[in-house]
Design a protein around this motif. Structure first.
Motif, mmCIF file in Angstrom:
data_model
loop_
_atom_site.group_PDB
_atom_site.id
_atom_site.type_symbol
_atom_site.label_atom_id
_atom_site.label_comp_id
_atom_site.label_asym_id
_atom_site.label_seq_id
_atom_site.Cartn_x
_atom_site.Cartn_y
_atom_site.Cartn_z
ATOM 1 N N SER A 49 0.822 -1.215 0.000
ATOM 2 C CA SER A 49 0.000 0.000 0.000
ATOM 3 C C SER A 49 0.852 1.259 0.000
ATOM 4 N N ALA A 50 2.152 1.125 0.268
ATOM 5 C CA ALA A 50 3.051 2.279 0.340
ATOM 6 C C ALA A 50 3.871 2.477 -0.924
ATOM 7 N N LYS A 51 3.525 1.811 -2.002
ATOM 8 C CA LYS A 51 4.373 1.876 -3.194
ATOM 9 C C LYS A 51 4.480 3.282 -3.786
ATOM 10 N N MET A 52 3.435 4.077 -3.643
ATOM 11 C CA MET A 52 3.548 5.445 -4.170
ATOM 12 C C MET A 52 4.557 6.262 -3.372
ATOM 13 N N ILE A 53 4.729 5.940 -2.097
ATOM 14 C CA ILE A 53 5.774 6.607 -1.309
ATOM 15 C C ILE A 53 7.146 6.174 -1.815
ATOM 16 N N GLN A 54 7.302 4.875 -2.068
ATOM 17 C CA GLN A 54 8.574 4.360 -2.558
ATOM 18 C C GLN A 54 8.913 4.893 -3.946
ATOM 19 N N ALA A 55 7.897 5.330 -4.675
ATOM 20 C CA ALA A 55 8.119 5.849 -6.023
ATOM 21 C C ALA A 55 8.464 7.337 -6.033
ATOM 22 N N LEU A 56 8.283 8.018 -4.919
ATOM 23 C CA LEU A 56 8.570 9.457 -4.888
ATOM 24 C C LEU A 56 9.996 9.798 -5.321
ATOM 25 N N PRO A 57 11.037 9.102 -4.797
ATOM 26 C CA PRO A 57 12.407 9.463 -5.196
ATOM 27 C C PRO A 57 12.680 9.258 -6.684
ATOM 28 N N LEU A 58 11.913 8.389 -7.316
ATOM 29 C CA LEU A 58 12.061 8.175 -8.746
ATOM 30 C C LEU A 58 11.833 9.481 -9.509
ATOM 31 N N THR A 70 6.799 7.584 -18.702
ATOM 32 C CA THR A 70 5.416 7.935 -19.001
ATOM 33 C C THR A 70 4.533 7.727 -17.776
ATOM 34 N N SER A 71 3.290 8.196 -17.866
ATOM 35 C CA SER A 71 2.345 7.976 -16.762
ATOM 36 C C SER A 71 2.067 6.487 -16.581
ATOM 37 N N GLU A 72 2.137 5.705 -17.659
ATOM 38 C CA GLU A 72 1.965 4.263 -17.533
ATOM 39 C C GLU A 72 3.082 3.655 -16.691
ATOM 40 N N GLN A 73 4.295 4.101 -16.913
ATOM 41 C CA GLN A 73 5.414 3.584 -16.130
ATOM 42 C C GLN A 73 5.316 4.011 -14.668
ATOM 43 N N LEU A 74 4.856 5.226 -14.425
ATOM 44 C CA LEU A 74 4.675 5.667 -13.046
ATOM 45 C C LEU A 74 3.579 4.858 -12.359
ATOM 46 N N ALA A 75 2.513 4.531 -13.089
ATOM 47 C CA ALA A 75 1.461 3.684 -12.515
ATOM 48 C C ALA A 75 2.013 2.312 -12.167
ATOM 49 N N LEU A 76 2.851 1.765 -13.045
ATOM 50 C CA LEU A 76 3.449 0.451 -12.780
ATOM 51 C C LEU A 76 4.403 0.497 -11.595
ATOM 52 N N ALA A 77 5.061 1.636 -11.387
ATOM 53 C CA ALA A 77 5.940 1.776 -10.226
ATOM 54 C C ALA A 77 5.149 1.685 -8.927
ATOM 55 N N CYS A 78 3.852 1.997 -8.986
ATOM 56 C CA CYS A 78 2.977 1.938 -7.810
ATOM 57 C C CYS A 78 2.151 0.656 -7.766
ATOM 58 N N ALA A 79 2.372 -0.247 -8.687
ATOM 59 C CA ALA A 79 1.451 -1.360 -8.909
ATOM 60 C C ALA A 79 1.786 -2.622 -8.125
ATOM 61 N N LEU A 222 2.094 10.924 -9.428
ATOM 62 C CA LEU A 222 1.857 9.523 -9.096
ATOM 63 C C LEU A 222 0.376 9.229 -8.900
ATOM 64 N N VAL A 223 -0.327 10.118 -8.213
ATOM 65 C CA VAL A 223 -1.773 9.926 -8.023
ATOM 66 C C VAL A 223 -2.488 9.976 -9.368
ATOM 67 N N ALA A 224 -2.103 10.923 -10.226
ATOM 68 C CA ALA A 224 -2.717 11.022 -11.553
ATOM 69 C C ALA A 224 -2.447 9.762 -12.372
ATOM 70 N N ALA A 225 -1.236 9.212 -12.261
ATOM 71 C CA ALA A 225 -0.903 7.993 -12.997
ATOM 72 C C ALA A 225 -1.755 6.822 -12.527
ATOM 73 N N MET A 226 -1.940 6.698 -11.213
ATOM 74 C CA MET A 226 -2.734 5.600 -10.674
ATOM 75 C C MET A 226 -4.192 5.695 -11.104
ATOM 76 N N ALA A 252 -7.552 7.506 -5.604
ATOM 77 C CA ALA A 252 -6.557 6.450 -5.784
ATOM 78 C C ALA A 252 -6.605 5.537 -4.575
ATOM 79 N N ILE A 253 -6.665 4.238 -4.807
ATOM 80 C CA ILE A 253 -6.643 3.284 -3.709
ATOM 81 C C ILE A 253 -5.596 2.216 -3.998
#
Length: 332
Positions: A49-58, A70-79, A222-226, A252-253
Motif C-alpha cells: 500500500s506504500a508503493k507510491m511513497i517508494q516511487a517518490l524518489p524516482l 510515461t504515466s503508464e510507467q509511473l502507474a506500474l511503479a505503484c502497482a 503519481l496519483v494522476a498515474a494511478m 486512488a486506492i
C-alpha cells in the motif's frame, strides 16, 4: 492501547459465522485524525500500500525526467499487478529502455495471477520470470533510480542509496520515524509506521496540489498515474482496479499484503489507511469500500461496490447462503 474493532462480518443464515477486526484512520490535509477505529497508534507494515511513497524518489531525483518515463510507467511503479500481458510487456519494454534484462531484478519469479498469462506458461511448460512478479513495476522504478544515482546492482539492500531515499520519503510523508523494517515478499525493505502515519502520508498525497514543492509535484504525478491507469495498478477482477473505475478516477486506492488498504481522496484532501489484524483480504476490501461510501466518494449501489460490500455468499449451485457486510462501526 485500544483494541481492534469489528470491521467486516460474515453472515450465513441467521448466524454471524466470522468476524474480522482491525484499525483504520482518516486524516485531513493538516495531518490531523478526523476519524478513527480501533487503535490509531497500532504499528503496522504498509506492505504494497506504500508503493507510491517508494516511487517518490524516482521523480524527485530527476530520474523519471531523465529517462522520459510515461504515466503508464509511473502507474506500474505503484502497482501490485496481475502479471498480465499489459503489465509484463510494458515492464519488459522498460527494462530494454534501461539496457537491462530480467536477471537484473531482485524481486524473484512469481506465477502470474492473471489466468490467461498463467495458462500460457503452463501450456508451454515455461517457468515464470521475475517480470511476472506483482512488484516488477516497482523494481523497474528502483533500477531506474539506481542507474540515475550511479549506484550498485543490489538495490534492495537496506544501506543502498535507493532504499535510503525511500526511507527518507517514507518518514517525511508519514511525519514519523520508522521504528523498524521487514523484508517484503519482493525482497525489498518495508518500513513500519502507525496506522495514523500511513493515513497522514495519504492525506499529504491527497493535498499535494495545494503545494508547489518538488515532492508535492511528484505526488500529484503519481496519483494522476494511478487514477488514469487503474488497469495497470492491479488488473482485471482486482478491487483496486474495479473500485478506482467505479469512482471515475477521482480517488486512488491501493491494497497491501496482510489486509492493508489505503485511499487518497484529492477532492476532499483526505487520506485513509486501514489494517485488518487477521490479514484477510476479503475484510480489507469490504472495509475500504464501506469507508469510501461513508465519505461520499463511492456509490454503495454501484455494481463494483457490491462485489466487496454487502456481497452475497452463494453455494456452488448459486443459492444465496449468506453475506459479507461491513460492521456497523464503519458506517457513519
Amino acid at each position: 492501547m485500544t483494541n481492534p474493532v469489528p470491521m467486516a462480518e460474515i453472515w450465513r443464515g441467521q448466524l454471524l459465522e466470522s468476524l474480522h477486526q482491525g484499525h483504520a484512520v482518516v486524516c485531513d490535509d493538516s495531518g490531523q485524525v478526523v476519524r478513527s477505529w480501533g487503535d490509531p497508534d497500532a504499528v503496522i507494515y504498509p506492505r504494497s500500500s506504500a508503493k507510491m511513497i517508494q516511487a517518490l524518489p524516482l521523480i524527485t531525483s530527476g530520474a523519471a525526467e531523465k529517462f522520459g518515463l510515461t504515466s503508464e510507467q509511473l502507474a506500474l511503479a505503484c502497482a501490485s499487478h496481475n502479471g498480465a500481458e499489459i503489465h509484463t510487456s510494458r515492464v519488459n519494454s522498460w527494462l530494454t529502455q534501461l539496457g537491462l534484462t530480467d536477471s537484473d531484478f531482485r524481486c524473484g519469479p512469481q506465477l502470474p495471477n492473471d489466468i490467461p498469462a498463467r495458462n500460457g506458461l503452463i501450456k508451454t511448460d515455461t517457468s515464470p520470470c521475475q517480470v511476472h512478479n506483482n512488484c516488477s513495476g516497482k523494481h523497474a522504478g528502483f533500477l531506474t533510480l539506481a542507474q540515475h544515482m550511479g549506484a550498485g546492482p543490489e538495490y534492495v539492500e537496506m544501506d543502498h542509496p535507493v532504499q535510503q531515499a525511500c526511507l527518507t520519503a517514507f518518514e517525511e510523508t508519514t511525519g514519523q520515524d520508522s521504528p523498524c523494517f521487514g523484508i517484503d515478499g519482493c525482497s525489498a525493505p518495508n518500513f513500519a509506521t502507525t496506522v495514523t502515519g500511513l493515513a497522514r502520508s495519504m492525506a499529504w498525497f491527497a493535498s499535494a496540489s495545494d503545494r508547489s514543492d518538488r515532492s508535492s509535484s511528484a505526488a500529484q504525478q503519481l496519483v494522476a498515474a494511478m487514477t488514469t491507469h487503474p488497469d495497470l495498478v492491479a488488473g482485471e477482477t482486482r478491487a483496486c482496479t474495479n473500485l478506482m473505475r467505479a469512482m471515475d478516477g477521482k480517488v486512488a486506492i491501493k491494497t497491501g499484503a496482510e489486509a492493508v488498504f489505503i485511499a487518497i481522496i484529492p477532492e476532499k484532501r483526505l487520506g485513509v489507511a486501514l489494517k485488518i489484524v487477521d490479514g484477510a483480504t476479503r475484510a480489507s476490501e469490504c472495509a475500504i469500500a464501506a469507508i469510501l461510501v461513508s465519505l461520499g466518494v463511492l456509490d454503495a449501489n454501484h455494481p463494483e461496490t457490491l462485489k466487496y460490500m454487502n456481497t452475497p455468499i452463494r453455494s456452488r449451485r448459486g443459492i444465496e447462503a449468506g453475506i459479507v457486510r461491513p460492521a456497523t462501526e464503519l458506517l457513519f
